[in-house]
Design an enzyme around this catalytic site. Structure first.
Site, mmCIF file in Angstrom:
data_model
loop_
_atom_site.group_PDB
_atom_site.id
_atom_site.type_symbol
_atom_site.label_atom_id
_atom_site.label_comp_id
_atom_site.label_asym_id
_atom_site.label_seq_id
_atom_site.Cartn_x
_atom_site.Cartn_y
_atom_site.Cartn_z
ATOM 1 N N ASP A 125 -6.085 -11.628 -44.659
ATOM 2 C CA ASP A 125 -7.295 -12.448 -44.756
ATOM 3 C C ASP A 125 -8.396 -11.627 -45.426
ATOM 4 O OD1 ASP A 125 -9.962 -13.585 -43.780
ATOM 5 O OD2 ASP A 125 -8.565 -15.081 -43.033
ATOM 6 N N LEU A 126 -8.955 -12.154 -46.535
ATOM 7 C CA LEU A 126 -10.029 -11.439 -47.232
ATOM 8 C C LEU A 126 -11.300 -11.484 -46.386
ATOM 9 C CD1 LEU A 126 -9.522 -12.654 -50.910
ATOM 10 C CD2 LEU A 126 -8.887 -10.452 -49.906
ATOM 11 N N ASP A 173 -8.680 -18.267 -48.017
ATOM 12 C CA ASP A 173 -8.568 -16.860 -48.436
ATOM 13 C C ASP A 173 -7.452 -16.141 -47.689
ATOM 14 O OD1 ASP A 173 -9.767 -16.977 -45.972
ATOM 15 O OD2 ASP A 173 -11.198 -15.385 -46.348
#
Length: 584
Positions: free
Chosen positions: A197-198, A240
């Site tokens: 996960d960004l 994301d």
């Protein structure tokens, strides 16, 4: 251009109806004088011509593969060879190439039979005035056919791949994960699931816009691809979030790989508008072996480990272990489930309404619109995207859907709309609700209590939810429609690999996914997809609705295509039910 290979979603579109820069035409005739006559007529008509020639079955079979032909022109009667012989060879090679007969003599019955077999037109050699209009017409129709094929190929592509990054999408990723879990039992094998996960995506997306967010996702995709082996699977799971399946990978190697990815993402500098952004990634990991129960549990564990890495300060890696007390504590700390239950008990949900606009005078007398859900929390409104994922994870969607249906029915009864002569009002249902055996009974109870006409209500389910719960969905829809309710299939065009599902799922409306609608003016492929969805919907006897309609030009284009209704901020913004009642 004739189709000599399957079209892919990446094929560049051509303007529909525009002739190619150079027309590539194959002429089949045993008279070179007639060949020259045809070429002069085409050049006089404004075409730049590149031609090939054949006068027999052997020469035709030899010449066809030498070029990508836009058109075939054939004589009818040749020495030992006829137009029907030529047509058969051409269609076996590529059935998409238009064929026109130009002949000195051909009877009406013979010409009619040739048209039945696939010839597109026939023209007499002593009157070539129809040749140029016929060529232009066939080129335009062939381009339209290609646009439809591109659209259908794109829909098939979207069933398994993410349109932005080109990576495997969540549905295909889960399918592969499911297969791998089953294959890990016997003989025992060990794999690793990685959930990424960004950390800064929302900041970049909110401050710089969705275009910047999309570019960050694309750059991250290129970065991640450098670390993936051929047997591994890299996917964009949504927003994301990325997932990686590392096949036959020991824990030690997986952790080293995760560290390399974490370090490289951290060192990457994303620049937008001359402004640099620091980017990092949180990674959750879990092993896959013979003890793994199912892929749903795997994703939940990897998701939990990823969020644990985020909670520890982001830019970290967490390996899921059943013996990890901290992870179990974090699982218990997830509060959304109790918040949702409390919101239902305290009646803190509220309904908004968004009208639709009919694009045909045939429906101008019938108001249409959709109920939308919001949550009131701490003096602010929370959109469904914030709490629906948690509700789905903890199987609370039937509870939420029940609140929505009950309150929507109440509003329809109190406002009189539920007993009006016309009108259809849409209510969303989740995939998990379709599997709740008691929900249909609740709907019948509410119908009796509020005394509304069931035809005024259309339940709406997403395409992917319907497929994921296909058997339950079909049964639920069939039973509900028997009571007079209508059904709509939402987000159509994103998840289906084949339009044939429409033969299985009995619905009344088709809602074309807004991701295609909002760009149809700028993207011929999106326009082709919208046209294909609308055409197939009408062929199935369904009314069509376009979502995400944001301006008048898009509305006019949809009306031209023949879509029945438009919905979006360009039509009307969602408003509380009280405001909609006052406007009426």
């Amino acid at each position: 251009m004739a189709l000599t290979r399957p079209l892919t979603p990446t094929d560049p579109p051509k303007a529909l109806g525009s002739p190619p820069d150079t027309l590539k035409v194959l002429i089949i005739d045993d008279s070179m004088d007639d060949v020259e006559l045809i070429l002069r007529a085409m050049k006089k008509g404004g075409f730049s011509v590149e031609h090939g020639w054949a006068d027999s079955a052997a020469s035709l079979s030899q010449t066809l593969p030498t070029n990508t032909w836009d058109l075939v022109i054939t004589d009818h009667n040749m020495m030992g060879f006829s137009s029907s012989d030529a047509l058969k060879i051409v269609k076996e090679f590529d059935e998409g190439i238009p064929v026109i007969i130009v002949s000195g003599a051909i009877g009406e019955e013979v010409a009619a039979e040739a048209m039945r077999l696939g010839v597109h037109d026939y023209i007499m050699k002593d009157n070539l005035t129809r040749l140029i209009p016929a060529i232009r017409r066939e080129l335009k129709q062939n381009e339209n056919r290609q646009a439809r094929l591109r659209a259908e190929a794109h829909i098939d592509y979207l069933f398994s791949y993410d349109s932005l990054t080109g990576l495997t999408n969540r549905q295909e990723f889960e399918k592969r994960l499911h297969v791998l879990v089953r294959a890990s039992k016997n003989p025992p094998r060990q794999h690793v699931l990685m959930f990424l996960d960004l950390d800064q995506f929302k900041i970049i997306n909110d401050t710089c816009g969705h275009i910047a967010g999309d570019e960050l996702l694309v750059q991250t995709t290129h970065l991640l691809k450098r670390h993936i082996r051929n047997q591994d699977t890299l996917a964009r799971l949504g927003g994301d979030e990325f997932g990686i399946i590392l096949e036959d990978c020991p824990q030690e190697h997986a952790l080293k790989l995760a560290e390399r990815i974490r370090s490289e993402v951290k060192e990457h500098r994303f620049v937008w508008g001359d402004k640099p952004f620091a980017v990092s990634v949180s990674i959750g990991m879990v092993k896959i072996d013979q003890h793994t129960k199912n892929h749903h549990e795997l994703l939940s564990c990897a998701d939990l480990a990823c969020y644990a890495a985020k909670d520890k300060g982001r830019n970290g890696i967490t390996w899921y272990s059943e013996d990890d007390a901290e992870l179990h504590q974090r699982r218990d700390e997830m509060q959304w489930a109790s918040r949702i239950k409390q919101a239902v008990e305290e009646n803190r949900f509220t309904l908004y309404f968004q009208p639709m606009r009919p694009l045909s005078s045939a429906y101008s007398h019938s108001p249409h619109g959709e109920f939308l859900l919001r949550l009131k929390q701490d003096g602010r409104l929370v959109a469904p995207g914030a709490f629906i994922p948690a509700a789905e994870r903890y199987n609370l969607m039937p509870l939420i859907d029940g609140w929505v249906v009950n309150n929507a029915f109440r509003y329809l009864a109190e406002s009189g709309l539920g007993n009006a002569r016309e009108g259809v009002y849409f209510i969303n249902l989740s995939g998990t609700t379709l599997s709740d055996k008691h929900f249909f009974e609740q709907i019948q109870d509410w119908l009796k209590f509020y005394h509304i006409i069931p035809q005024r209500v259309c339940f709406e389910i997403t395409e992917t939810a319907a497929i994921a719960n296909l058997i339950n969905a079909v049964d639920f829809i069939a039973e509900t429609r028997e009571k007079g309710f209508k059904f709509a299939l939402d987000d159509f065009g994103v998840g289906l690999s084949s339009f044939s599902y429409l033969k299985t799922i009995p619905v009344d409306y088709l809602k074309i996914d807004g991701s295609f609608v909002k760009n149809l003016l700028a993207d011929p492929i999106d326009e082709g997809i919208v046209e294909a969805c609308n055409r197939i919907g009408h062929a199935a006897g369904l009314k069509t609705i376009a979502e995400f309609v944001e301006d008048d030009p898009t509305t006019h284009a949809l009306a031209r295509i023949g879509v029945d209704f438009a919905q979006g901020y360009g039509i009307a913004t969602p408003a509380p039910l009280q405001e909609y009642r006052r406007k009426r």
